[in-house]
Design an enzyme around this catalytic site. Sequence first.
Site, PDB file in Angstrom:
ATOM      1  N   GLU A  68       0.836  -1.202   0.000  1.00 55.64           N
ATOM      2  CA  GLU A  68       0.000   0.000   0.000  1.00 55.64           C
ATOM      3  C   GLU A  68       0.872   1.254   0.000  1.00 55.64           C
ATOM      4  OE1 GLU A  68      -3.969  -0.660   2.415  1.00 55.64           O
ATOM      5  OE2 GLU A  68      -2.223  -1.288   3.606  1.00 55.64           O
ATOM      6  N   TYR A 111     -15.544  26.208  -0.822  1.00 52.87           N
ATOM      7  CA  TYR A 111     -15.436  24.753  -0.949  1.00 52.87           C
ATOM      8  C   TYR A 111     -14.368  24.327  -1.951  1.00 52.87           C
ATOM      9  CZ  TYR A 111     -19.045  25.777  -4.479  1.00 52.87           C
ATOM     10  OH  TYR A 111     -19.770  26.307  -5.518  1.00 52.87           O
ATOM     11  N   GLU A 143      -8.449   6.067   9.713  1.00 55.53           N
ATOM     12  CA  GLU A 143      -8.975   6.847  10.838  1.00 55.53           C
ATOM     13  C   GLU A 143      -8.125   8.098  11.062  1.00 55.53           C
ATOM     14  OE1 GLU A 143     -10.181   2.545  11.712  1.00 55.53           O
ATOM     15  OE2 GLU A 143      -8.512   3.573  10.746  1.00 55.53           O
ATOM     16  N   LYS A 152     -12.001   3.649   0.973  1.00 50.66           N
ATOM     17  CA  LYS A 152     -10.794   2.945   0.541  1.00 50.66           C
ATOM     18  C   LYS A 152     -11.233   1.727  -0.281  1.00 50.66           C
ATOM     19  CE  LYS A 152      -6.440   1.179   2.425  1.00 50.66           C
ATOM     20  NZ  LYS A 152      -5.667   0.917   3.652  1.00 50.66           N
TER      21      LYS A 152
END
Length: 121
Positions: free
Chosen positions: A23, A55, A75, A100
Amino acid sequence: MRVDRVALRGLRARGHHGVFAREREEGQTFIVDLDLGLDTRPAAASDDLSKTVHYGIVAEEVVALVEGEPVDLIETLAERIAEACLAHEAVREVEVVVHKPEAPVTVPFDDVTITIKRSHV
């Protein structure tokens, strides 16, 4: 306090987050959804961008975080994104969803997500 919503959906960026070497080396696509809570009345009354959240800038900051320094956990990434959103003066609360979809899961799946809610309270 009144809370209105500005939402950004499907922000995509390639990051190198995760606990596995593959990863970190190869990277993968992450998708972020945001729900920003703020009082839009001052901006609406004055038609003044400086009295709301820009934004476009938030989107750029989120992509920079996803593309930036790797972390082990989504997280942690979600928390960093929430902190960046709350740094904007008009934003009182935020809900962050980090997707993910290429997570290293050994069975068929559609997505892995983390959803957090944070506020100035």
